[in-house]
Design an enzyme around this catalytic site. Structure first.
Site, mmCIF file in Angstrom:
data_model
loop_
_atom_site.group_PDB
_atom_site.id
_atom_site.type_symbol
_atom_site.label_atom_id
_atom_site.label_comp_id
_atom_site.label_asym_id
_atom_site.label_seq_id
_atom_site.Cartn_x
_atom_site.Cartn_y
_atom_site.Cartn_z
ATOM 1 N N LYS A 74 0.847 -1.193 0.000
ATOM 2 C CA LYS A 74 0.000 0.000 0.000
ATOM 3 C C LYS A 74 0.883 1.244 0.000
ATOM 4 C CE LYS A 74 -3.836 1.901 2.790
ATOM 5 N NZ LYS A 74 -4.685 1.648 3.981
ATOM 6 N N SER A 120 -9.692 1.550 3.360
ATOM 7 C CA SER A 120 -8.868 2.365 2.486
ATOM 8 C C SER A 120 -7.875 1.550 1.645
ATOM 9 C CB SER A 120 -8.086 3.390 3.314
ATOM 10 O OG SER A 120 -7.174 2.742 4.172
ATOM 11 N N SER A 170 -9.647 -0.977 7.409
ATOM 12 C CA SER A 170 -9.096 -0.742 6.062
ATOM 13 C C SER A 170 -8.400 -1.932 5.426
ATOM 14 C CB SER A 170 -8.127 0.439 6.086
ATOM 15 O OG SER A 170 -8.841 1.639 6.184
#
Lengths: 477, 97
Positions: free
Chosen positions: A76, A151, A175
């Site tokens: 990420k 997210s 997330s």
């Protein structure tokens, strides 16, 4: 389709000469190009990945490769990797180059994983749909008109679309778990403190966790075992065994599982509810004991979570001022003007909204009413779970109240978006681990996720129950 | 507690954010709807409950005070939007007169 089910099989194929790691990496790179419309990657490291493939293939053949040798992992874009961009999917950091590599990322590199790229996410990990990214929306590979969740939407999407073997995500209020559920993969949020946060751009420091997102239980366990442990660079990290299942797998069927009724109340999609009931009856028939549990504070989780995380965010994000790094506005004026304009032009809407909210709840006159109050309620959450885990080993709940929704469906109403985190935020408030496992699809062919939670540092129980289901439950689809 | 446009302007100033005139109303509306929802917490009696700052609650963590090299200056200046050879460059803070 890949000729292996998990990393061990992949390693065996490479060792026996049946699989070329270089071809495997080329396959992923081609596929990433082909599936560009999903917009899961902010950056793909083609040259680096190809070079690593050659080096690591040699090491594997020579027999001196690490535990993740040749596993192709996406990270990420809130995680630092030296000399690569670290944007947090934001405009303010769009040109920022990382000066060092974060601990979790360094650990997977040290075990010879191949980092294929950095994934899209909500700006500074603030969001539940990946619709708050400077690089544009990421799409759900199961249905391109829908969000992948957030997210860590990009991380979930690239794993689900088969563009890599696994990904690292981060979880502050769901997330990792919610996008895993929306995209039909495994997402494990470890205990707070299990994995060092060094090199993770802080959103809410007392909540943030790094964890694996994978297509199978074995790989989730393997990655967790690599990234876990104490790090002198993060004083909240801890070295506590066991992280893993291993030989206690036989204990699994003795687990007592709690069903918190608050997680099955109004607002939960009927198909998801029925699917979980199906899993519960399967587990009951397999000999698991179930107990009804009360977690009465559940209804306060969103309010508590958003007070505390926005407060922490407003403080953490004060460092972005255009002075030392990141975007600086062209506006000509005083130093204070430079701060204000760089921040206003550099941050996205949701980030600004959370900074505003956090600044408000910390401001003079409101600190006690909001921030202190929420911290007291946070204690009640922790006590609630501690009591529950005196009676049971695990809790079973939905991961999210719905399956993946349409792009734009909730993006104009922040509160509605926040309420989607109802089943995941509690684990972060209490610091306990949770996993979302794929549980087939609904009538619209959209993935359903089931969440298990365990007490602090009992990820082994999450791995064991997930493996038990993966091995024994055959009617998921 | 209801947040007014004036409150929003004040918070924006504290947060070093410039909220445009035409966005003020929207911010006020969203903040109010979120804060209204947060009022829910007042239903709970938390008298005597110790605030929880960190879920693990490990106490002070000390290490040996050994100096180690940090990021070299040239590296640290690499991401600077404006710089001199040795410093970050920002608008003038002290006026000439």
């Amino acid at each position: 389709m890949l000729p292996y089910k998990n990393h061990q099989e992949k390693l065996n194929l490479i060792k026996s000469g049946k699989l070329s790691l270089l071809e495997n990496v080329k396959y992923f790179l081609d596929r990433a190009e082909e599936k560009k419309d999903i917009n899961g990657f902010n950056f793909v490291f083609k040259e680096d990945a190809l070079k690593s493939a050659l080096d690591i293939q040699k090491k594997i053949i020579q027999g001196n490769a690490g535990r993740l040798a040749g596993m192709v992992i996406a990270i990420k874009d809130v995680l630092a990797l030296k000399d690569k961009q670290l944007t947090c999917s934001s405009g303010i950091l769009k040109n920022f180059i990382s000066l060092y590599t974060g601990t979790a990322v360094q650990k997977i590199i040290d075990e010879d994983a191949i980092i294929i790229g950095k994934t899209n996410c909500d700006q500074f990990a603030m969001g539940s749909s990946n619709e708050n990214s400077f690089f544009g929306n990421c799409l759900n590979p199961c249905d391109l008109t829908r969000v992948p969740g957030g997210s860590s939407g990009g991380s979930a999407a690239v794993v689900a679309a088969g563009l890599c073997d696994a990904a690292l995500g981060t979880d502050t209020g769901g997330s990792i778990r919610q996008p895993a559920a929306f995209c039909g993969i495994y997402g494990l949020k470890p205990t707070y403190g299990r994995v060092s946060r060094y090199g993770l751009t802080a959103y809410a420091s007392s909540f943030d966790c790094i964890g694996p997102m994978t297509g199978n239980v074995d790989d989730a366990e393997l990655i967790l075992s690599v990234i876990s442990g104490f790090d002198p660079k993060d004083s909240t990290s801890m070295n506590i065994e066991p992280a893993l299942s291993g030989k206690d797998y036989e204990q699994t069927s003795k687990y007592k599982i709690g069903v918190p009724k608050e997680y099955f109340a109004e607002g939960l999609d009927t198909e998801i509810k029925l699917r979980i009931e199906e899993y519960i009856s399967f587990l009951k028939n397999s000999g698991f004991e179930f107990v009804n549990i009360n977690l009465p504070y559940t209804q306060y989780s969103i309010a508590t979570y958003y007070i505390l995380t926005t407060a922490e965010a407003s403080s953490n994000l004060s460092r972005f001022d255009g002075a030392r790094y990141g975007f600086r506005s062209d506006y000509e004026g005083s130093l204070a003007d430079m701060y204000t304009h760089s921040r206003s032009e550099g941050f996205g809407e949701e980030v600004k909204r959370r900074i505003m909210l956090g600044t408000y709840v910390l401001s003079a006159g409101y600190y006690d009413a909001y921030y202190r109050k929420a911290q007291q309620v946070r204690r009640l959450f922790k006590n609630d779970f501690e009591n529950a885990f005196k009676q049971v080993d695990l809790l079973i709940t939905p991961t999210a109240p719905t399956s993946a929704y349409k792009l734009g469906e909730k993006s104009n109403d922040p509160l509605q978006m926040y309420l989607g985190d109802i089943y995941t935020t509690s684990a972060n408030l209490a610091g306990i681990p949770g996993i979302s496992i794929p549980a087939g699809v609904n009538k619209q062919n959209l993935p359903i996720g089931i969440q298990f939670m365990a007490n602090h540092f009992q990820e082994n129980k999450l791995i064991n129950i997930s493996r038990f289901i993966e091995n024994n439950f055959k009617n998921g689809k | 507690m209801s947040v007014t446009i004036k409150d929003v302007e004040h918070i924006a100033k504290l947060a070093r954010l410039d909220i445009k005139e035409n966005e003020l109303e929207n911010y006020t509306k969203h903040l109010n709807s979120i804060l209204d929802y947060m009022e829910k917490l007042n239903e709970l009696d938390t008298r005597g409950v110790e605030p929880l700052f960190n879920p693990i609650e490990n106490t002070n963590f000390f290490r040996e005070d050994i100096p180690v090299r940090s990021i070299p200056r040239e590296e640290a200046l690499k991401n600077a939007p404006a710089r001199t050879d040795e410093h970050f460059k920002v608008p003038k803070v002290i006026s000439q007169d």
